[in-house]
Design a protein around this motif. Sequence first.
Motif, short mmCIF file in Angstrom:
data_model
loop_
_atom_site.label_atom_id
_atom_site.label_comp_id
_atom_site.label_asym_id
_atom_site.label_seq_id
_atom_site.Cartn_x
_atom_site.Cartn_y
_atom_site.Cartn_z
N LYS A 208 -34.06 56.40 -13.02
CA LYS A 208 -33.10 55.60 -13.78
C LYS A 208 -33.53 55.56 -15.24
O LYS A 208 -34.70 55.40 -15.55
CB LYS A 208 -33.03 54.19 -13.21
N ASP A 209 -32.56 55.70 -16.13
CA ASP A 209 -32.90 55.74 -17.55
C ASP A 209 -31.76 55.19 -18.39
O ASP A 209 -31.41 55.73 -19.43
CB ASP A 209 -33.21 57.19 -17.96
N GLY A 210 -31.19 54.09 -17.92
CA GLY A 210 -30.08 53.48 -18.63
C GLY A 210 -30.52 52.47 -19.68
O GLY A 210 -31.71 52.24 -19.89
N GLY A 211 -29.54 51.86 -20.32
CA GLY A 211 -29.83 50.89 -21.37
C GLY A 211 -30.62 49.69 -20.88
O GLY A 211 -31.50 49.18 -21.57
N LEU A 212 -30.31 49.21 -19.67
CA LEU A 212 -31.02 48.07 -19.10
C LEU A 212 -32.49 48.41 -18.88
O LEU A 212 -33.37 47.60 -19.19
CB LEU A 212 -30.36 47.66 -17.78
N GLN A 213 -32.73 49.60 -18.35
CA GLN A 213 -34.10 50.06 -18.10
C GLN A 213 -34.88 50.15 -19.41
O GLN A 213 -36.02 49.69 -19.51
CB GLN A 213 -34.05 51.43 -17.43
N ARG A 214 -34.25 50.71 -20.42
CA ARG A 214 -34.93 50.88 -21.70
C ARG A 214 -35.16 49.55 -22.40
O ARG A 214 -36.21 49.31 -23.01
CB ARG A 214 -34.10 51.80 -22.59
N GLY A 215 -34.17 48.66 -22.30
CA GLY A 215 -34.31 47.34 -22.92
C GLY A 215 -35.43 46.55 -22.28
O GLY A 215 -36.22 45.88 -22.97
N PHE A 216 -35.51 46.61 -20.95
CA PHE A 216 -36.58 45.90 -20.24
C PHE A 216 -37.95 46.45 -20.65
O PHE A 216 -38.90 45.68 -20.84
CB PHE A 216 -36.38 46.04 -18.73
N ALA A 217 -38.05 47.77 -20.78
CA ALA A 217 -39.32 48.38 -21.19
C ALA A 217 -39.73 47.91 -22.58
O ALA A 217 -40.90 47.63 -22.84
CB ALA A 217 -39.20 49.89 -21.15
N LEU A 218 -38.75 47.81 -23.49
CA LEU A 218 -39.03 47.36 -24.85
C LEU A 218 -39.53 45.92 -24.85
O LEU A 218 -40.49 45.58 -25.55
CB LEU A 218 -37.78 47.49 -25.72
N VAL A 219 -38.88 45.08 -24.07
CA VAL A 219 -39.31 43.67 -23.97
C VAL A 219 -40.71 43.59 -23.40
O VAL A 219 -41.57 42.83 -23.89
CB VAL A 219 -38.32 42.87 -23.10
N ASP B 22 -38.12 59.03 -17.81
CA ASP B 22 -37.24 58.14 -18.56
C ASP B 22 -37.73 58.02 -20.00
O ASP B 22 -38.85 58.44 -20.34
CB ASP B 22 -37.15 56.77 -17.88
N LEU B 23 -36.89 57.45 -20.86
CA LEU B 23 -37.24 57.34 -22.28
C LEU B 23 -38.51 56.52 -22.50
O LEU B 23 -39.35 56.91 -23.33
CB LEU B 23 -36.07 56.74 -23.06
N PRO B 24 -38.71 55.39 -21.81
CA PRO B 24 -39.96 54.64 -22.00
C PRO B 24 -41.21 55.47 -21.75
O PRO B 24 -42.19 55.37 -22.49
CB PRO B 24 -39.83 53.49 -20.99
N ILE B 25 -41.20 56.31 -20.69
CA ILE B 25 -42.36 57.14 -20.39
C ILE B 25 -42.57 58.19 -21.47
O ILE B 25 -43.69 58.47 -21.91
CB ILE B 25 -42.19 57.83 -19.02
N ARG B 26 -41.46 58.78 -21.94
CA ARG B 26 -41.58 59.81 -22.97
C ARG B 26 -42.10 59.23 -24.28
O ARG B 26 -42.98 59.81 -24.94
CB ARG B 26 -40.22 60.48 -23.19
N LEU B 27 -41.60 58.05 -24.65
CA LEU B 27 -42.09 57.41 -25.88
C LEU B 27 -43.55 57.00 -25.72
O LEU B 27 -44.35 57.15 -26.66
CB LEU B 27 -41.23 56.19 -26.21
N PHE B 28 -43.89 56.48 -24.55
CA PHE B 28 -45.29 56.13 -24.29
C PHE B 28 -46.18 57.34 -24.50
O PHE B 28 -47.22 57.27 -25.17
CB PHE B 28 -45.45 55.62 -22.85
#
Length: 226
Positions: free
Chosen positions: A200-211, A9-15
């Motif tokens: 899962k890699d939707g907007g909700l998933q990404r938003g939660f990771a950012l928070v 998912d995007l959070p893992i890739r950015l991490f």
Amino acid sequence: MKKIIRVWDLPIRLFHWLLVICIVGSFITVKIGGNAMEWHARVGYCVLSLIIFRICWGFIGSHHARFIHFVPSPRGLLNYLSGKAKAGLGHNPLGALSVLALLCSVGLQAITGLFANDDIAFEGPFSKYVSSSTVELLTSIHYFNEKVLIVLIVTHLCAIFYYQKFKGENLIKPMLLGDKEIDPSEEARYLPSDLGQASKDGGLQRGFALVLLSVIAVILGYLITR
């Protein structure tokens, strides 16, 4: 026709790529020394925030990011090495051990840095809370672990090269784009449960990771600066 599955998912890739940038920055600043040590400390705080985030995401993140789905048991590791077990879409058992070793080493480097004191240009923000002998011990660990970390990074890069050169598997592309392309002829190599389970890699998933990352950074920043 190749099967495309979202693995990272995007959070893992950015991490992953932010951690790469931070580690490179930490090596550069520590070699420069002097005033650059202030930036070395800031990069270290970013690294620690990222590591804490990854640990949390390993329990509550997407399918392939969770430790339970890729960290092998001793028997699972032996079965994989003997060819009796199939690989997962994410990290195979050996790759999982490499990831854990890197997370532990990078985390240890960031934590000991909070207490380190080089008696020249840097004093960790938490060094004032422990005895001088403890500061000396943690500083020594910080210096020694730097060499361990270099070995782990070189091993990691060699593994990426090996898979690309000799197994024809590009490990970098999925970490950039998130998806893994599976040829129908290769499906037998992977766990059936993984083939049917995209992350899962939707907007909700990404938003939660950012928070989550923001909360971690704020709390850590407060503890460091208070």
